[in-house]
Design an enzyme around this catalytic site. Structure first.
Site, PDB file in Angstrom:
ATOM      1  CG  ASP A 110       1.291  -9.172  15.734  1.00 31.04           C
ATOM      2  OD1 ASP A 110       0.694  -7.925  15.741  1.00 31.04           O
ATOM      3  OD2 ASP A 110       2.757  -9.342  15.696  1.00 31.04           O
TER       4      ASP A 110
ATOM      5  CB  THR B 167       5.244  -4.936  21.720  1.00 27.34           C
ATOM      6  OG1 THR B 167       5.297  -5.521  20.585  1.00 27.34           O
ATOM      7  CG2 THR B 167       5.966  -3.810  21.793  1.00 27.34           C
TER       8      THR B 167
HETATM    9  N1  ASP Z   1       4.639  -8.931  17.223  1.00 27.31           N
HETATM   10  C1  ASP Z   1       4.291  -8.343  18.342  1.00 27.31           C
HETATM   11  C2  ASP Z   1       3.532  -9.763  19.362  1.00 27.31           C
HETATM   12  O1  ASP Z   1       2.451  -9.767  18.885  1.00 27.31           O
HETATM   13  C3  ASP Z   1       3.259  -7.186  18.509  1.00 27.31           C
HETATM   14  C4  ASP Z   1       3.009  -6.479  19.843  1.00 27.31           C
HETATM   15  O2  ASP Z   1       3.025  -7.322  20.908  1.00 27.31           O
HETATM   16  O3  ASP Z   1       2.287  -5.687  19.943  1.00 27.31           O
HETATM   17  O4  ASP Z   1       4.402 -10.070  20.024  1.00 27.31           O
END
Ligand code: ASP
Length: 337
Positions: free
Chosen positions: A91, A13
């Site tokens: 994640d 993210t």
């Molecule tokens: N879905 C994202 C990932 O793990 C969530 C994040 O980075 O907070 O890449």
């Protein structure tokens, strides 16, 4: 001399941009974005190089190949830098931190994983502090282990677990003291840090694909449904049991299945569904049976650490007795007996 660190950007993210299908990483965008953060050019910051992985990934897609890529990048540039920051999605960050803690033996420099819950390009992003503070920790060189910095806390990588899907303090280390807290100053908790290894040389163990399973026990579980995975093909299984390592004994299906997996050569590691506390096999009749079926205790390891440790020990090519023994030993600060 000014410290120099390397930022390895794998995705997540922190560097994502909005697209019509939701947030996604954009190749070639993030280096310039972080260079625009004014703090990054302050004299107190370390010098930094930036390596962008290709493809950049949402961390849900991170697996052994990427762990090996990160490990190789650190090994190949180990002597050039004082520390490393790995930018990663939240994640699976705790899995990657656990994996790297085992892969990188004899580490004498900080490897700090971080990311954010809100992309750096958005209002109120937590990415700015997570990145800047991680860079400072990597440059300071006070820790010589794989750790995870998020929301003001530095955690041991293989003790961390993602505890919030949307909070800015997204990670917890329920069974181990935080390594440092970043308030006005960055305060290290010296007694909790791993000591630099005296004799073990630095080396990387790449992970090989191994058939590993995780099975969470729940009331009413029909064990016979899981019999089909307990075959010769299974190398290791982490059982997430109740409390101190208990499983239901209302039908007699589970133990013969576990016994079968064990007889086929699988390692059965017992962890707890409770975030806090430790497995104590044998305290209750319901856990004693697991020991008799050949299971080993994961003590207070997180599931993330147990999975990574199984990959690690199988990748080293040890035989089953050795793996059973080492699963119960503390190799990188991942468990307390
Ligand atoms: N879905 C994202 C990932 O793990 C969530 C994040 O980075 O907070 O890449």
């Amino acid at each position: 001399m000014k410290k120099k660190i390397c930022i390895l950007y794998t995705g997540g993210t922190i560097g994502m941009v909005p697209t019509e299908n939701g947030y996604a990483p954009k190749q070639g965008y993030f280096r310039d974005a972080i260079a625009k953060i004014p703090d990054i050019h302050e004299p107190g910051m370390p010098d930094w190089d930036f390596v962008e992985f290709d493809p950049l990934l949402d961390s849900s897609n991170i697996a052994l190949d990427q762990w090996n890529m990160i490990g190789r990048a650190i090994r190949d540039h180990y002597s050039e830098y004082d520390g490393f920051v790995v930018l990663h999605g939240t994640d699976t960050m705790a899995y990657t931190a656990s994996a790297l803690s085992f892969m990188l033996e004899g580490l004498r420099k900080p490897v700090v994983l971080t990311g954010s819950q809100i992309p750096l390009c958005q209002l109120r992003s937590d990415g700015r502090d997570n990145l800047i503070t991680s860079m400072l920790i990597a440059g300071e060189g006070r820790v010589c282990e794989v750790c995870l910095y998020f929301g003001g806390k530095l955690l041991r990588g293989n003790r961390a677990t993602k505890a919030s899907a949307d909070g800015l303090i997204a990670f917890a280390s329920p069974n181990y003291h935080v390594l440092a807290e970043a308030g006005i100053d960055i305060n290290y908790h010296e007694a909790s840090l791993l000591q630099p290894p005296k004799y073990v040389p630095f080396r990387l163990t790449e992970f090989h694909q191994t058939s590993i399973g995780v099975l969470k026990i729940f009331p009413g579980i029909q064990f016979n449904l899981f019999e089909s995975i307990m075959t010769e093909g299974l190398n290791g299984i982490v059982l997430e049991t109740f409390g101190a390592g208990n499983i239901p004994s209302y039908d007699n299906d589970l133990l013969p299945i576990i016994k079968k997996a064990f007889d086929h050569g699988a390692i059965v590691c017992v962890c707890s569904q409770c975030q806090n506390g430790t497995v104590k096999l044998g305290t209750y009749e319901t856990s004693n049976a697991l020991t008799r079926a050949g299971a080993v205790s994961g003590y207070n390891m997180t599931t993330e650490a147990a999975v990574a440790k199984l990959y690690y020990l199988f990748s080293l090519g040890f035989d089953r007795d050795e793996i059973k023994k080492l699963m119960e030993e503390d190799l990188r600060g991942e468990l307390t007996k």
